[in-house]
Design a protein around this motif. Structure first.
Motif, PDB file in Angstrom:
ATOM      1  N   ASN A  33       0.862  -1.187   0.000  1.00 38.43           N
ATOM      2  CA  ASN A  33       0.000   0.000   0.000  1.00 38.43           C
ATOM      3  C   ASN A  33       0.896   1.233   0.000  1.00 38.43           C
ATOM      4  OD1 ASN A  33      -1.708  -2.074   0.683  1.00 38.43           O
ATOM      5  ND2 ASN A  33      -2.172  -1.307   2.711  1.00 38.43           N
ATOM      6  N   ASN A  35       0.333   4.779   1.170  1.00 37.29           N
ATOM      7  CA  ASN A  35      -0.735   5.323   2.001  1.00 37.29           C
ATOM      8  C   ASN A  35      -0.413   6.683   2.609  1.00 37.29           C
ATOM      9  OD1 ASN A  35      -3.210   4.848   3.782  1.00 37.29           O
ATOM     10  ND2 ASN A  35      -1.622   5.304   5.273  1.00 37.29           N
ATOM     11  N   ILE A 189      -3.128   0.717  -3.867  1.00 35.38           N
ATOM     12  CA  ILE A 189      -2.913  -0.646  -3.385  1.00 35.38           C
ATOM     13  C   ILE A 189      -2.534  -1.525  -4.569  1.00 35.38           C
ATOM     14  CG2 ILE A 189      -3.991  -2.616  -2.241  1.00 35.38           C
ATOM     15  CD1 ILE A 189      -6.028  -0.561  -1.065  1.00 35.38           C
TER      16      ILE A 189
END
Length: 196
Positions: A33, A35, A189
Protein backbone atom coordinates in the motif's frame (compact mmCIF):
# COMPACT_ATOMS: atom_id res chain seq x y z
CA UNK A 1 -0.42 -5.89 -43.99
CA UNK A 2 -3.35 -4.34 -42.14
CA UNK A 3 -5.25 -7.67 -42.25
CA UNK A 4 -2.19 -9.46 -40.81
CA UNK A 5 -1.98 -6.96 -37.91
CA UNK A 6 -5.73 -7.28 -37.20
CA UNK A 7 -5.59 -11.09 -37.41
CA UNK A 8 -2.60 -11.20 -35.05
CA UNK A 9 -4.39 -8.88 -32.58
CA UNK A 10 -7.56 -11.03 -32.63
CA UNK A 11 -5.52 -14.23 -32.19
CA UNK A 12 -3.65 -12.69 -29.24
CA UNK A 13 -6.96 -11.69 -27.59
CA UNK A 14 -8.32 -15.20 -28.02
CA UNK A 15 -5.16 -16.69 -26.49
CA UNK A 16 -5.32 -14.28 -23.54
CA UNK A 17 -9.00 -15.07 -23.08
CA UNK A 18 -8.35 -18.81 -22.95
CA UNK A 19 -5.81 -18.33 -20.14
CA UNK A 20 -7.86 -15.85 -18.12
CA UNK A 21 -9.25 -16.94 -14.75
CA UNK A 22 -12.83 -18.10 -15.27
CA UNK A 23 -15.80 -18.66 -13.01
CA UNK A 24 -16.02 -19.08 -9.26
CA UNK A 25 -12.81 -19.22 -7.22
CA UNK A 26 -11.25 -18.34 -3.88
CA UNK A 27 -7.69 -17.74 -2.84
CA UNK A 28 -5.08 -15.69 -1.04
CA UNK A 29 -3.66 -12.26 -1.75
CA UNK A 30 -0.94 -9.94 -0.51
CA UNK A 31 0.72 -6.72 -1.57
CA UNK A 32 1.88 -3.20 -0.85
CA UNK A 33 0.00 0.00 0.00
CA UNK A 34 1.18 3.53 -0.73
CA UNK A 35 -0.73 5.32 2.00
CA UNK A 36 -1.45 8.64 3.66
CA UNK A 37 -4.14 9.35 6.22
CA UNK A 38 -5.85 12.68 6.81
CA UNK A 39 -4.65 15.93 8.35
CA UNK A 40 -3.14 16.36 11.84
CA UNK A 41 -4.29 19.26 14.06
CA UNK A 42 -2.85 20.54 17.32
CA UNK A 43 -5.64 22.25 19.23
CA UNK A 44 -3.58 25.30 20.11
CA UNK A 45 -3.24 26.42 16.50
CA UNK A 46 -5.70 24.36 14.47
CA UNK A 47 -3.24 24.52 11.58
CA UNK A 48 -3.56 21.37 9.51
CA UNK A 49 -0.44 19.34 8.82
CA UNK A 50 -0.63 17.14 5.73
CA UNK A 51 0.95 13.68 5.91
CA UNK A 52 3.77 12.25 3.82
CA UNK A 53 2.98 8.95 2.12
CA UNK A 54 4.63 5.71 3.23
CA UNK A 55 4.66 2.07 2.18
CA UNK A 56 2.48 -0.41 4.08
CA UNK A 57 1.37 -3.96 3.41
CA UNK A 58 -1.69 -6.20 3.36
CA UNK A 59 -2.49 -9.94 3.39
CA UNK A 60 -5.83 -11.68 3.07
CA UNK A 61 -8.25 -13.94 1.30
CA UNK A 62 -10.75 -13.42 -1.51
CA UNK A 63 -13.66 -15.11 -3.22
CA UNK A 64 -14.97 -14.61 -6.74
CA UNK A 65 -18.42 -15.46 -8.08
CA UNK A 66 -19.18 -15.04 -11.77
CA UNK A 67 -17.20 -14.65 -14.95
CA UNK A 68 -17.85 -11.77 -17.37
CA UNK A 69 -19.50 -9.80 -14.56
CA UNK A 70 -18.39 -10.93 -11.11
CA UNK A 71 -18.68 -10.29 -7.38
CA UNK A 72 -15.43 -10.41 -5.40
CA UNK A 73 -15.60 -10.14 -1.59
CA UNK A 74 -12.28 -9.90 0.25
CA UNK A 75 -11.12 -10.02 3.87
CA UNK A 76 -7.76 -8.29 4.37
CA UNK A 77 -5.43 -7.40 7.25
CA UNK A 78 -3.82 -4.03 6.45
CA UNK A 79 -0.94 -2.18 8.14
CA UNK A 80 -0.28 1.43 7.12
CA UNK A 81 1.94 4.31 8.22
CA UNK A 82 1.71 8.06 7.57
CA UNK A 83 4.43 10.56 8.52
CA UNK A 84 3.82 14.02 10.00
CA UNK A 85 7.13 15.92 10.29
CA UNK A 86 8.98 13.72 12.81
CA UNK A 87 5.93 11.78 14.05
CA UNK A 88 4.31 8.68 12.50
CA UNK A 89 0.72 7.42 12.56
CA UNK A 90 0.62 3.61 12.41
CA UNK A 91 -2.67 1.82 11.83
CA UNK A 92 -3.69 -1.81 11.71
CA UNK A 93 -7.15 -2.66 10.41
CA UNK A 94 -9.36 -5.27 8.83
CA UNK A 95 -10.73 -4.34 5.39
CA UNK A 96 -13.64 -6.08 3.68
CA UNK A 97 -13.99 -4.78 0.09
CA UNK A 98 -17.18 -5.89 -1.70
CA UNK A 99 -16.28 -5.44 -5.36
CA UNK A 100 -18.27 -5.73 -8.59
CA UNK A 101 -16.08 -6.31 -11.65
CA UNK A 102 -16.46 -6.51 -15.40
CA UNK A 103 -14.06 -8.13 -17.86
CA UNK A 104 -13.26 -5.59 -20.57
CA UNK A 105 -10.66 -7.29 -22.81
CA UNK A 106 -9.51 -10.88 -22.33
CA UNK A 107 -7.96 -11.19 -18.87
CA UNK A 108 -8.29 -7.45 -18.06
CA UNK A 109 -11.12 -6.29 -15.81
CA UNK A 110 -12.21 -3.16 -14.01
CA UNK A 111 -13.92 -3.16 -10.62
CA UNK A 112 -15.35 -0.93 -7.91
CA UNK A 113 -17.24 -1.21 -4.67
CA UNK A 114 -17.46 -0.25 -1.00
CA UNK A 115 -14.81 -1.26 1.52
CA UNK A 116 -15.88 -1.92 5.10
CA UNK A 117 -13.06 -1.04 7.51
CA UNK A 118 -12.55 -1.93 11.17
CA UNK A 119 -9.63 -0.28 12.98
CA UNK A 120 -7.76 -2.70 15.25
CA UNK A 121 -4.93 -0.49 16.52
CA UNK A 122 -3.81 3.12 16.09
CA UNK A 123 -0.57 4.61 17.39
CA UNK A 124 0.84 8.12 16.95
CA UNK A 125 4.48 8.70 17.92
CA UNK A 126 4.38 5.99 20.59
CA UNK A 127 0.97 7.07 21.96
CA UNK A 128 -1.79 4.46 21.68
CA UNK A 129 -4.92 6.20 20.43
CA UNK A 130 -8.07 4.75 21.95
CA UNK A 131 -10.47 7.57 21.14
CA UNK A 132 -11.14 7.08 17.41
CA UNK A 133 -14.49 8.56 16.43
CA UNK A 134 -15.57 5.37 14.62
CA UNK A 135 -13.71 2.06 14.77
CA UNK A 136 -15.93 0.98 11.87
CA UNK A 137 -16.05 3.07 8.67
CA UNK A 138 -16.77 2.73 4.95
CA UNK A 139 -14.61 3.66 1.99
CA UNK A 140 -14.52 3.13 -1.77
CA UNK A 141 -12.21 0.89 -3.84
CA UNK A 142 -11.88 1.04 -7.63
CA UNK A 143 -9.22 -0.25 -9.96
CA UNK A 144 -8.03 -2.51 -12.74
CA UNK A 145 -6.95 -6.15 -12.65
CA UNK A 146 -5.23 -8.74 -14.80
CA UNK A 147 -5.91 -12.47 -14.24
CA UNK A 148 -4.04 -15.22 -16.08
CA UNK A 149 -4.66 -18.82 -15.03
CA UNK A 150 -4.63 -18.78 -11.21
CA UNK A 151 -2.48 -15.64 -10.84
CA UNK A 152 -3.96 -12.15 -10.58
CA UNK A 153 -2.50 -8.70 -10.15
CA UNK A 154 -4.49 -5.54 -9.52
CA UNK A 155 -3.95 -1.87 -8.85
CA UNK A 156 -6.63 0.03 -6.99
CA UNK A 157 -7.31 3.29 -5.21
CA UNK A 158 -9.01 3.42 -1.81
CA UNK A 159 -10.50 6.44 -0.07
CA UNK A 160 -12.58 6.74 3.09
CA UNK A 161 -15.98 8.39 2.64
CA UNK A 162 -16.09 10.59 5.74
CA UNK A 163 -13.77 12.13 8.32
CA UNK A 164 -12.89 9.74 11.12
CA UNK A 165 -10.95 11.74 13.67
CA UNK A 166 -9.02 10.43 16.64
CA UNK A 167 -8.26 12.71 19.58
CA UNK A 168 -5.46 12.24 22.07
CA UNK A 169 -3.52 14.16 24.70
CA UNK A 170 0.21 14.45 24.06
CA UNK A 171 1.92 14.41 27.47
CA UNK A 172 5.37 13.55 26.05
CA UNK A 173 6.55 17.12 26.47
CA UNK A 174 4.50 17.72 29.61
CA UNK A 175 2.23 20.18 27.80
CA UNK A 176 -0.97 18.09 27.76
CA UNK A 177 -2.02 19.41 24.33
CA UNK A 178 -5.16 17.83 22.88
CA UNK A 179 -4.50 16.89 19.26
CA UNK A 180 -6.68 15.48 16.47
CA UNK A 181 -5.79 13.32 13.50
CA UNK A 182 -7.96 12.11 10.61
CA UNK A 183 -7.57 8.32 10.32
CA UNK A 184 -9.38 8.11 6.96
CA UNK A 185 -7.32 6.12 4.39
CA UNK A 186 -6.13 7.55 1.07
CA UNK A 187 -4.05 4.91 -0.68
CA UNK A 188 -2.91 3.13 -3.81
CA UNK A 189 -2.91 -0.65 -3.38
CA UNK A 190 -0.94 -3.14 -5.48
CA UNK A 191 -1.91 -6.79 -4.94
CA UNK A 192 -0.87 -10.22 -6.14
CA UNK A 193 -3.49 -12.97 -5.77
CA UNK A 194 -3.42 -16.73 -6.24
CA UNK A 195 -6.61 -18.76 -6.74
CA UNK A 196 -6.55 -22.08 -4.88
Amino acid sequence: MQKLVISTFVLALLCFNSYAQDGTSFGIKAGLNYNANGDYFESIGDNAENPDRNIGYHVGVFGKIGNQIYFRPELIYTATKSSYDSDDLSMKKIDAPLLIGVKVIGPVSVFAGPSLQYILDTEFDGIDIDDVENDFSIGLNFGIGLNINKIGIDLRYERGFNDNEATFIDNNLGNGIVSRIDTRPDQLILSLSIAL
